[in-house]
Scaffold this motif. Structure first.
Motif, PDB file in Angstrom:
ATOM      1  N   ALA A  18      54.560  -0.761  23.178  1.00 46.46           N
ATOM      2  CA  ALA A  18      55.624  -1.368  22.373  1.00 46.46           C
ATOM      3  C   ALA A  18      56.150  -2.639  23.038  1.00 46.46           C
ATOM      4  O   ALA A  18      56.442  -3.626  22.353  1.00 46.46           O
ATOM      5  CB  ALA A  18      56.758  -0.366  22.152  1.00 46.46           C
ATOM      6  N   ILE A  19      56.258  -2.623  24.363  1.00 43.08           N
ATOM      7  CA  ILE A  19      56.708  -3.816  25.085  1.00 43.08           C
ATOM      8  C   ILE A  19      55.694  -4.945  24.923  1.00 43.08           C
ATOM      9  O   ILE A  19      56.060  -6.096  24.663  1.00 43.08           O
ATOM     10  CB  ILE A  19      56.958  -3.489  26.569  1.00 43.08           C
ATOM     11  N   VAL A  20      54.410  -4.620  25.036  1.00 42.44           N
ATOM     12  CA  VAL A  20      53.364  -5.633  24.851  1.00 42.44           C
ATOM     13  C   VAL A  20      53.461  -6.226  23.450  1.00 42.44           C
ATOM     14  O   VAL A  20      53.442  -7.449  23.270  1.00 42.44           O
ATOM     15  CB  VAL A  20      51.959  -5.029  25.097  1.00 42.44           C
ATOM     16  N   GLU A  21      53.579  -5.364  22.454  1.00 44.26           N
ATOM     17  CA  GLU A  21      53.639  -5.837  21.067  1.00 44.26           C
ATOM     18  C   GLU A  21      54.919  -6.628  20.800  1.00 44.26           C
ATOM     19  O   GLU A  21      54.910  -7.570  19.994  1.00 44.26           O
ATOM     20  CB  GLU A  21      53.499  -4.670  20.097  1.00 44.26           C
ATOM     21  N   ALA A  22      56.012  -6.276  21.466  1.00 40.37           N
ATOM     22  CA  ALA A  22      57.253  -7.039  21.310  1.00 40.37           C
ATOM     23  C   ALA A  22      57.059  -8.464  21.807  1.00 40.37           C
ATOM     24  O   ALA A  22      57.460  -9.427  21.136  1.00 40.37           O
ATOM     25  CB  ALA A  22      58.397  -6.353  22.059  1.00 40.37           C
ATOM     26  N   HIS A  23      56.439  -8.625  22.969  1.00 41.57           N
ATOM     27  CA  HIS A  23      56.182  -9.976  23.486  1.00 41.57           C
ATOM     28  C   HIS A  23      55.204 -10.729  22.584  1.00 41.57           C
ATOM     29  O   HIS A  23      55.360 -11.923  22.354  1.00 41.57           O
ATOM     30  CB  HIS A  23      55.649  -9.921  24.920  1.00 41.57           C
ATOM     31  N   ARG A  24      54.219 -10.028  22.048  1.00 44.67           N
ATOM     32  CA  ARG A  24      53.275 -10.664  21.133  1.00 44.67           C
ATOM     33  C   ARG A  24      54.014 -11.172  19.883  1.00 44.67           C
ATOM     34  O   ARG A  24      53.813 -12.298  19.437  1.00 44.67           O
ATOM     35  CB  ARG A  24      52.179  -9.667  20.749  1.00 44.67           C
ATOM     36  N   GLY A  25      54.902 -10.345  19.358  1.00 45.63           N
ATOM     37  CA  GLY A  25      55.674 -10.741  18.179  1.00 45.63           C
ATOM     38  C   GLY A  25      56.615 -11.891  18.468  1.00 45.63           C
ATOM     39  O   GLY A  25      56.763 -12.812  17.648  1.00 45.63           O
ATOM     40  N   LEU A  26      57.257 -11.864  19.631  1.00 44.32           N
ATOM     41  CA  LEU A  26      58.141 -12.968  20.007  1.00 44.32           C
ATOM     42  C   LEU A  26      57.361 -14.274  20.171  1.00 44.32           C
ATOM     43  O   LEU A  26      57.870 -15.353  19.830  1.00 44.32           O
ATOM     44  CB  LEU A  26      58.897 -12.618  21.288  1.00 44.32           C
ATOM     45  N   ALA A  27      56.141 -14.183  20.665  1.00 42.86           N
ATOM     46  CA  ALA A  27      55.306 -15.380  20.789  1.00 42.86           C
ATOM     47  C   ALA A  27      55.011 -15.965  19.407  1.00 42.86           C
ATOM     48  O   ALA A  27      55.080 -17.187  19.213  1.00 42.86           O
ATOM     49  CB  ALA A  27      54.000 -15.048  21.515  1.00 42.86           C
ATOM     50  N   VAL A  28      54.706 -15.113  18.461  1.00 45.12           N
ATOM     51  CA  VAL A  28      54.409 -15.575  17.098  1.00 45.12           C
ATOM     52  C   VAL A  28      55.639 -16.225  16.476  1.00 45.12           C
ATOM     53  O   VAL A  28      55.550 -17.300  15.875  1.00 45.12           O
ATOM     54  CB  VAL A  28      53.913 -14.394  16.228  1.00 45.12           C
ATOM     55  N   ILE A  29      56.793 -15.586  16.637  1.00 47.11           N
ATOM     56  CA  ILE A  29      58.022 -16.143  16.075  1.00 47.11           C
ATOM     57  C   ILE A  29      58.330 -17.499  16.704  1.00 47.11           C
ATOM     58  O   ILE A  29      58.644 -18.467  15.999  1.00 47.11           O
ATOM     59  CB  ILE A  29      59.201 -15.165  16.268  1.00 47.11           C
ATOM     60  N   ALA A  30      58.229 -17.586  18.028  1.00 48.78           N
ATOM     61  CA  ALA A  30      58.499 -18.856  18.709  1.00 48.78           C
ATOM     62  C   ALA A  30      57.532 -19.932  18.225  1.00 48.78           C
ATOM     63  O   ALA A  30      57.943 -21.072  17.971  1.00 48.78           O
ATOM     64  CB  ALA A  30      58.396 -18.675  20.224  1.00 48.78           C
ATOM     65  N   TYR A  31      56.262 -19.574  18.086  1.00 51.32           N
ATOM     66  CA  TYR A  31      55.259 -20.535  17.602  1.00 51.32           C
ATOM     67  C   TYR A  31      55.622 -21.013  16.201  1.00 51.32           C
ATOM     68  O   TYR A  31      55.611 -22.211  15.912  1.00 51.32           O
ATOM     69  CB  TYR A  31      53.879 -19.894  17.619  1.00 51.32           C
ATOM     70  N   ASP A  32      55.959 -20.074  15.319  1.00 52.22           N
ATOM     71  CA  ASP A  32      56.315 -20.429  13.940  1.00 52.22           C
ATOM     72  C   ASP A  32      57.542 -21.325  13.873  1.00 52.22           C
ATOM     73  O   ASP A  32      57.664 -22.148  12.965  1.00 52.22           O
ATOM     74  CB  ASP A  32      56.554 -19.170  13.106  1.00 52.22           C
ATOM     75  N   LEU A  33      58.450 -21.169  14.831  1.00 52.85           N
ATOM     76  CA  LEU A  33      59.665 -21.992  14.872  1.00 52.85           C
ATOM     77  C   LEU A  33      59.447 -23.322  15.596  1.00 52.85           C
ATOM     78  O   LEU A  33      60.372 -24.119  15.717  1.00 52.85           O
ATOM     79  CB  LEU A  33      60.800 -21.221  15.539  1.00 52.85           C
ATOM     80  N   SER A  54      41.909 -11.081  25.358  1.00 46.82           N
ATOM     81  CA  SER A  54      41.651 -12.517  25.493  1.00 46.82           C
ATOM     82  C   SER A  54      42.481 -13.356  24.527  1.00 46.82           C
ATOM     83  O   SER A  54      42.627 -14.574  24.727  1.00 46.82           O
ATOM     84  CB  SER A  54      40.168 -12.795  25.247  1.00 46.82           C
ATOM     85  N   ARG A  55      43.051 -12.745  23.515  1.00 46.15           N
ATOM     86  CA  ARG A  55      43.748 -13.513  22.471  1.00 46.15           C
ATOM     87  C   ARG A  55      44.950 -14.318  22.967  1.00 46.15           C
ATOM     88  O   ARG A  55      45.115 -15.477  22.547  1.00 46.15           O
ATOM     89  CB  ARG A  55      44.154 -12.586  21.327  1.00 46.15           C
ATOM     90  N   PRO A  56      45.789 -13.779  23.859  1.00 46.41           N
ATOM     91  CA  PRO A  56      46.910 -14.605  24.316  1.00 46.41           C
ATOM     92  C   PRO A  56      46.452 -15.851  25.068  1.00 46.41           C
ATOM     93  O   PRO A  56      47.046 -16.925  24.922  1.00 46.41           O
ATOM     94  CB  PRO A  56      47.703 -13.685  25.238  1.00 46.41           C
ATOM     95  N   SER A  57      45.379 -15.729  25.837  1.00 43.08           N
ATOM     96  CA  SER A  57      44.863 -16.897  26.566  1.00 43.08           C
ATOM     97  C   SER A  57      44.293 -17.921  25.594  1.00 43.08           C
ATOM     98  O   SER A  57      44.493 -19.127  25.771  1.00 43.08           O
ATOM     99  CB  SER A  57      43.788 -16.467  27.562  1.00 43.08           C
ATOM    100  N   ARG A  58      43.603 -17.435  24.575  1.00 43.73           N
ATOM    101  CA  ARG A  58      43.044 -18.346  23.578  1.00 43.73           C
ATOM    102  C   ARG A  58      44.153 -19.111  22.859  1.00 43.73           C
ATOM    103  O   ARG A  58      44.098 -20.327  22.694  1.00 43.73           O
ATOM    104  CB  ARG A  58      42.200 -17.573  22.566  1.00 43.73           C
ATOM    105  N   LEU A  59      45.199 -18.395  22.433  1.00 44.00           N
ATOM    106  CA  LEU A  59      46.307 -19.065  21.746  1.00 44.00           C
ATOM    107  C   LEU A  59      47.051 -19.998  22.693  1.00 44.00           C
ATOM    108  O   LEU A  59      47.472 -21.090  22.288  1.00 44.00           O
ATOM    109  CB  LEU A  59      47.260 -18.033  21.139  1.00 44.00           C
ATOM    110  N   SER A  60      47.179 -19.618  23.953  1.00 42.38           N
ATOM    111  CA  SER A  60      47.792 -20.524  24.936  1.00 42.38           C
ATOM    112  C   SER A  60      46.985 -21.811  25.061  1.00 42.38           C
ATOM    113  O   SER A  60      47.550 -22.900  25.165  1.00 42.38           O
ATOM    114  CB  SER A  60      47.896 -19.837  26.306  1.00 42.38           C
ATOM    115  N   GLY A  61      45.666 -21.678  25.044  1.00 40.42           N
ATOM    116  CA  GLY A  61      44.813 -22.862  25.077  1.00 40.42           C
ATOM    117  C   GLY A  61      45.045 -23.765  23.884  1.00 40.42           C
ATOM    118  O   GLY A  61      45.165 -24.985  24.021  1.00 40.42           O
ATOM    119  N   LEU A  62      45.141 -23.170  22.716  1.00 38.48           N
ATOM    120  CA  LEU A  62      45.383 -23.952  21.500  1.00 38.48           C
ATOM    121  C   LEU A  62      46.731 -24.662  21.554  1.00 38.48           C
ATOM    122  O   LEU A  62      46.835 -25.852  21.246  1.00 38.48           O
ATOM    123  CB  LEU A  62      45.317 -23.025  20.285  1.00 38.48           C
TER     124      LEU A  62
END
Length: 92
Positions: A18-33, A54-62
């Motif tokens: 749940a903690i991992v998914e919370a950070h993933r969701g916060l990353a998406v919200i921050a990106y969208d904003l 690998s997905r967080p690293s890929r999105l960080s690269g983008l």
């Protein structure tokens, strides 16, 4: 660094996920904003908590590429490849 989850949690693995998914969701919200720096902070935390993903690293690269931070983008993409991107992600 793994989190120390208190014994009060009946299912520490579920709490950890749940903690991992919370950070993933916060990353998406921050990106969208448009808060790209904040998105990167949360993506870094997801990477630390879930080192096989690998997905967080890929999105960080983008994001770094979009911010013209080419050395950081390259490092993030290399980390995503090291972690094992799915075939569709490797084409990028």
């Amino acid at each position: 660094m793994p989190l120390d989850l208190d014994a009060r949690f009946p299912d520490p693995d579920a709490a950890y996920r749940a903690i991992v998914e919370a950070h993933r969701g916060l990353a998406v919200i921050a990106y969208d904003l448009g808060e790209l720096s904040k998105a990167l902070v949360h993506l870094k935390r997801v990477s630390e908590l879930d080192p096989k993903d690998s997905r967080p690293s890929r999105l960080s690269g983008l994001i770094n590429k979009d911010m013209s931070q080419d050395p950081d983008a390259e490092a993030a993409y290399r980390e995503a490849l090291r972690r094992g991107l799915p075939p569709e992600g490797e084409r990028e």
